[in-house]
Design a protein around this motif. Sequence first.
Motif, mmCIF file in Angstrom:
data_model
loop_
_atom_site.group_PDB
_atom_site.id
_atom_site.type_symbol
_atom_site.label_atom_id
_atom_site.label_comp_id
_atom_site.label_asym_id
_atom_site.label_seq_id
_atom_site.Cartn_x
_atom_site.Cartn_y
_atom_site.Cartn_z
ATOM 1 N N LEU A 458 0.847 -1.185 0.000
ATOM 2 C CA LEU A 458 0.000 0.000 0.000
ATOM 3 C C LEU A 458 0.888 1.242 0.000
ATOM 4 C CD1 LEU A 458 -2.559 -1.090 2.746
ATOM 5 C CD2 LEU A 458 -2.722 -1.423 0.258
ATOM 6 N N ALA A 459 0.350 2.334 -0.462
ATOM 7 C CA ALA A 459 1.114 3.579 -0.449
ATOM 8 C C ALA A 459 1.564 3.892 0.967
ATOM 9 C CB ALA A 459 0.261 4.715 -1.009
ATOM 10 N N GLY A 460 2.834 4.178 1.140
ATOM 11 C CA GLY A 460 3.395 4.509 2.445
ATOM 12 C C GLY A 460 3.962 3.331 3.196
ATOM 13 N N ASP A 461 3.729 2.088 2.715
ATOM 14 C CA ASP A 461 4.258 0.913 3.407
ATOM 15 C C ASP A 461 5.777 0.969 3.544
ATOM 16 O OD1 ASP A 461 1.840 -0.264 3.838
ATOM 17 O OD2 ASP A 461 2.134 -1.952 2.466
ATOM 18 N N ILE A 462 6.255 0.504 4.690
ATOM 19 C CA ILE A 462 7.684 0.290 4.896
ATOM 20 C C ILE A 462 7.892 -1.221 4.923
ATOM 21 C CG2 ILE A 462 9.660 0.608 6.432
ATOM 22 C CD1 ILE A 462 8.231 3.111 7.519
ATOM 23 N N ILE A 463 8.534 -1.743 3.887
ATOM 24 C CA ILE A 463 8.749 -3.182 3.756
ATOM 25 C C ILE A 463 10.166 -3.505 4.207
ATOM 26 C CG2 ILE A 463 8.838 -5.127 2.150
ATOM 27 C CD1 ILE A 463 6.862 -3.568 0.377
ATOM 28 N N LEU A 464 10.264 -4.388 5.190
ATOM 29 C CA LEU A 464 11.569 -4.780 5.731
ATOM 30 C C LEU A 464 11.874 -6.209 5.297
ATOM 31 C CD1 LEU A 464 11.189 -3.514 9.424
ATOM 32 C CD2 LEU A 464 12.197 -2.302 7.474
ATOM 33 N N LEU A 465 12.981 -6.383 4.594
ATOM 34 C CA LEU A 465 13.467 -7.712 4.239
ATOM 35 C C LEU A 465 14.580 -8.037 5.222
ATOM 36 C CD1 LEU A 465 13.644 -7.359 0.345
ATOM 37 C CD2 LEU A 465 11.665 -7.856 1.806
ATOM 38 N N ALA A 466 14.256 -8.857 6.221
ATOM 39 C CA ALA A 466 15.180 -9.081 7.336
ATOM 40 C C ALA A 466 15.858 -10.443 7.227
ATOM 41 C CB ALA A 466 14.433 -8.982 8.668
ATOM 42 N N GLY A 467 17.133 -10.472 7.599
ATOM 43 C CA GLY A 467 17.838 -11.734 7.746
ATOM 44 C C GLY A 467 19.017 -11.938 6.832
ATOM 45 N N LYS A 468 18.910 -11.500 5.567
ATOM 46 C CA LYS A 468 19.990 -11.778 4.631
ATOM 47 C C LYS A 468 20.946 -10.592 4.478
ATOM 48 C CE LYS A 468 19.595 -14.588 1.295
ATOM 49 N NZ LYS A 468 20.170 -15.710 2.050
ATOM 50 N N GLY A 469 20.423 -9.393 4.541
ATOM 51 C CA GLY A 469 21.286 -8.220 4.489
ATOM 52 C C GLY A 469 22.166 -8.178 3.252
ATOM 53 N N HIS A 470 23.471 -8.192 3.483
ATOM 54 C CA HIS A 470 24.460 -8.094 2.405
ATOM 55 C C HIS A 470 24.551 -9.342 1.546
ATOM 56 C CE1 HIS A 470 26.219 -10.281 5.718
ATOM 57 N NE2 HIS A 470 26.986 -10.872 4.827
ATOM 58 N N GLU A 471 24.023 -10.475 2.028
ATOM 59 C CA GLU A 471 24.226 -11.751 1.344
ATOM 60 C C GLU A 471 23.637 -11.723 -0.061
ATOM 61 O OE1 GLU A 471 24.140 -14.647 5.305
ATOM 62 O OE2 GLU A 471 22.538 -14.765 3.811
ATOM 63 N N GLN A 472 24.385 -12.249 -0.996
ATOM 64 C CA GLN A 472 23.947 -12.326 -2.391
ATOM 65 C C GLN A 472 23.740 -13.780 -2.796
ATOM 66 O OE1 GLN A 472 23.428 -9.361 -4.422
ATOM 67 N NE2 GLN A 472 23.446 -8.641 -2.301
ATOM 68 N N TYR A 473 23.334 -14.592 -1.855
ATOM 69 C CA TYR A 473 23.156 -16.017 -2.117
ATOM 70 C C TYR A 473 22.081 -16.581 -1.200
ATOM 71 C CZ TYR A 473 26.195 -16.072 1.983
ATOM 72 O OH TYR A 473 26.735 -15.847 3.225
ATOM 73 N N GLU A 474 21.576 -17.749 -1.573
ATOM 74 C CA GLU A 474 20.678 -18.538 -0.751
ATOM 75 C C GLU A 474 21.273 -19.937 -0.668
ATOM 76 O OE1 GLU A 474 16.811 -19.305 1.257
ATOM 77 O OE2 GLU A 474 18.173 -17.635 0.996
ATOM 78 N N ILE A 475 21.259 -20.528 0.527
ATOM 79 C CA ILE A 475 21.839 -21.854 0.719
ATOM 80 C C ILE A 475 20.722 -22.849 1.038
ATOM 81 C CG2 ILE A 475 23.553 -23.236 1.944
ATOM 82 C CD1 ILE A 475 24.869 -20.635 2.855
ATOM 83 N N ASP A 476 20.629 -23.898 0.228
ATOM 84 C CA ASP A 476 19.682 -24.964 0.514
ATOM 85 C C ASP A 476 20.410 -26.299 0.502
ATOM 86 O OD1 ASP A 476 20.069 -25.644 -2.156
ATOM 87 O OD2 ASP A 476 18.161 -24.790 -2.828
ATOM 88 N N LYS A 477 19.669 -27.400 0.492
ATOM 89 C CA LYS A 477 20.291 -28.727 0.556
ATOM 90 C C LYS A 477 21.187 -29.011 -0.645
ATOM 91 C CE LYS A 477 16.087 -30.884 -1.343
ATOM 92 N NZ LYS A 477 16.611 -31.016 -2.701
ATOM 93 N N ASP A 478 21.000 -28.265 -1.724
ATOM 94 C CA ASP A 478 21.818 -28.476 -2.928
ATOM 95 C C ASP A 478 23.036 -27.556 -2.988
ATOM 96 O OD1 ASP A 478 20.090 -30.470 -3.991
ATOM 97 O OD2 ASP A 478 18.702 -28.891 -4.616
ATOM 98 N N GLY A 479 23.187 -26.688 -1.993
ATOM 99 C CA GLY A 479 24.362 -25.817 -1.957
ATOM 100 C C GLY A 479 24.012 -24.342 -2.048
ATOM 101 N N LEU A 480 24.945 -23.561 -2.530
ATOM 102 C CA LEU A 480 24.831 -22.099 -2.564
ATOM 103 C C LEU A 480 24.400 -21.639 -3.945
ATOM 104 C CD1 LEU A 480 27.305 -19.655 -0.903
ATOM 105 C CD2 LEU A 480 26.723 -19.326 -3.306
ATOM 106 N N HIS A 481 23.372 -20.760 -3.987
ATOM 107 C CA HIS A 481 22.831 -20.258 -5.248
ATOM 108 C C HIS A 481 22.780 -18.731 -5.210
ATOM 109 C CE1 HIS A 481 21.427 -24.407 -5.714
ATOM 110 N NE2 HIS A 481 20.886 -24.295 -4.506
ATOM 111 N N PRO A 482 23.046 -18.057 -6.336
ATOM 112 C CA PRO A 482 22.944 -16.593 -6.377
ATOM 113 C C PRO A 482 21.533 -16.137 -6.008
ATOM 114 C CG PRO A 482 24.066 -17.430 -8.337
ATOM 115 C CD PRO A 482 23.506 -18.622 -7.621
ATOM 116 N N PHE A 483 21.459 -15.087 -5.192
ATOM 117 C CA PHE A 483 20.154 -14.598 -4.736
ATOM 118 C C PHE A 483 20.324 -13.159 -4.292
ATOM 119 C CE2 PHE A 483 16.557 -14.043 -1.885
ATOM 120 C CZ PHE A 483 15.544 -14.780 -2.478
ATOM 121 N N SER A 484 19.872 -12.221 -5.101
ATOM 122 C CA SER A 484 19.989 -10.799 -4.786
ATOM 123 C C SER A 484 18.613 -10.240 -4.453
ATOM 124 C CB SER A 484 20.592 -10.023 -5.958
ATOM 125 O OG SER A 484 20.476 -8.621 -5.746
ATOM 126 N N GLU A 485 18.411 -9.867 -3.200
ATOM 127 C CA GLU A 485 17.119 -9.306 -2.805
ATOM 128 C C GLU A 485 16.859 -7.978 -3.510
ATOM 129 O OE1 GLU A 485 15.860 -11.311 1.300
ATOM 130 O OE2 GLU A 485 16.946 -9.425 1.552
#
Length: 498
Positions: A458-485
């Motif tokens: 909505l107009a005025g919303d402040i959306i916080l993406l918390a937890g990854k910060g600077h990280e440019q990857y996501e890690i799952d059972k298959d290893g590390l994958h590029p992930f840019s928020e």
Amino acid sequence: MVLGELLHGTGILPEGALGALEIGGIAHDSRRVRAGDAFFALRGRDADGRDFAAEAARRGAAVCISEMNLDGLEIPQVVVPDARSALAFASANFYGNPQRKLKIIGVTGTNGKTSTAYMLKTIFCHSGYKTALLGTAKSMLGDAEYTPPLEAWEKNDYLTMTTPDPEILYRAFADLASRGVEVVVMEASSHALALKKLDPIDFAVGIFTNLSHEHLDFHGTMENYLAAKARLFERCGVGLFNTDDAYARSAKDAARCRAVGYGIKEPSDYSAERIVCRGVLGSEYILHTKNARFKIKTRIPGRFTLYNTLAAAAAARECGIDLVSIQNALFSLRGICGRLEKVDLGFAGGAYTVFIDYAHTPFALENLLRCVRDFRGEGQRIVTVFGCGGDRDREKRPEMGAVAVTGSDFVIITSDNARSENPRAIIDDILTGVGDAVNYTVIEDRRSAIEYAIENALAGDIILLAGKGHEQYEIDKDGLHPFSETEIVLRAAEKYGS
């Protein structure tokens, strides 16, 4: 380098032919051993390096260094009191003890390490020192991103570790010293301290920011966690401690170095007075110390920024940096990568705002939400997207859920580096903490969760993406994958408009 020189400082000095054995490199992973290497057999949580000593020998290791003699091993062996500490000293020796050529400042604590370290790096650069930063968000040489010389197989480990392994760390120090670097500011993680990676370093200054629930999967108890952090102050000239944090005060009382306090609430050697908070525009205060009173202004919002700037300014003063350089450097900063980092959406006024932050502990998330509540305008919603890491401390997951639904208007619970765990099982742990709250939804795939937040903003919303910060990857059972928020947000914003 001969083995006798390599093991200097480890408590063992092999003599004769063994001491004169030529060593070509260092390895603690048997799969990476090259002919002529010294193999360090380390005991880990999941594996014991001693079980792989025979493989290291087959690959050409010249010697095995461990904490006990191994039967049937067909290469020379050296038994040391502590193999992890020996690895750190051997790595430092192998690269010519470059840490002795540098002024090194270490920052430890659960939260605030990255921001405080970055601020200190900026202060020293403003003061004319050639300065490097080794940290979680990114390493830097001056204002440029820095990557030490790495083998191809070391790159993922380097990206995901706050403090690199000794073979990389002391190689990096050697590289930085060869480039004329004078000062290195580094984050000293509790893992690195507990695993003896930093044993050869004499820090000019150490900083203890705070301690809260984190990494208990590794340390077991808060007492062990504190003890690991406190090890930094066994090898410091000066220790700086946040006197408003009970754990930091405890570490200050037990410190073996000259202990100096900084804080806002408790009486301290460095204190912030006459604080003026200007919401999203930042804050200012008078820094009061025994020999000076001077104004600090920062354009980075948040109460935690007061502590981070105070710690950085105090450390700089302890190193003899002039007041004007401190003031100018801290005022010059507009933000720090992954720390309440505003995504530039290019929208006209009235659209929503997106911040990316590394908050991944209950304490950090609560501080982040409190900070945003302080500067949001009337009618603005706080929408928080977060998850919890897999193969890490499970106890904090319900706490994170409770903090999120209490401090946000709406929450999207999702994944965050599930590693080997089932992402849904992690989310179920989080949900045990939300109680009767109804202001949340669950979207397991993190990319989809972010897109949902943007699509429904909505107009005025402040959306916080918390937890990854600077990280440019996501890690799952298959290893590390590029992930840019940032990229995901921009694409979703373009798709769904403002």
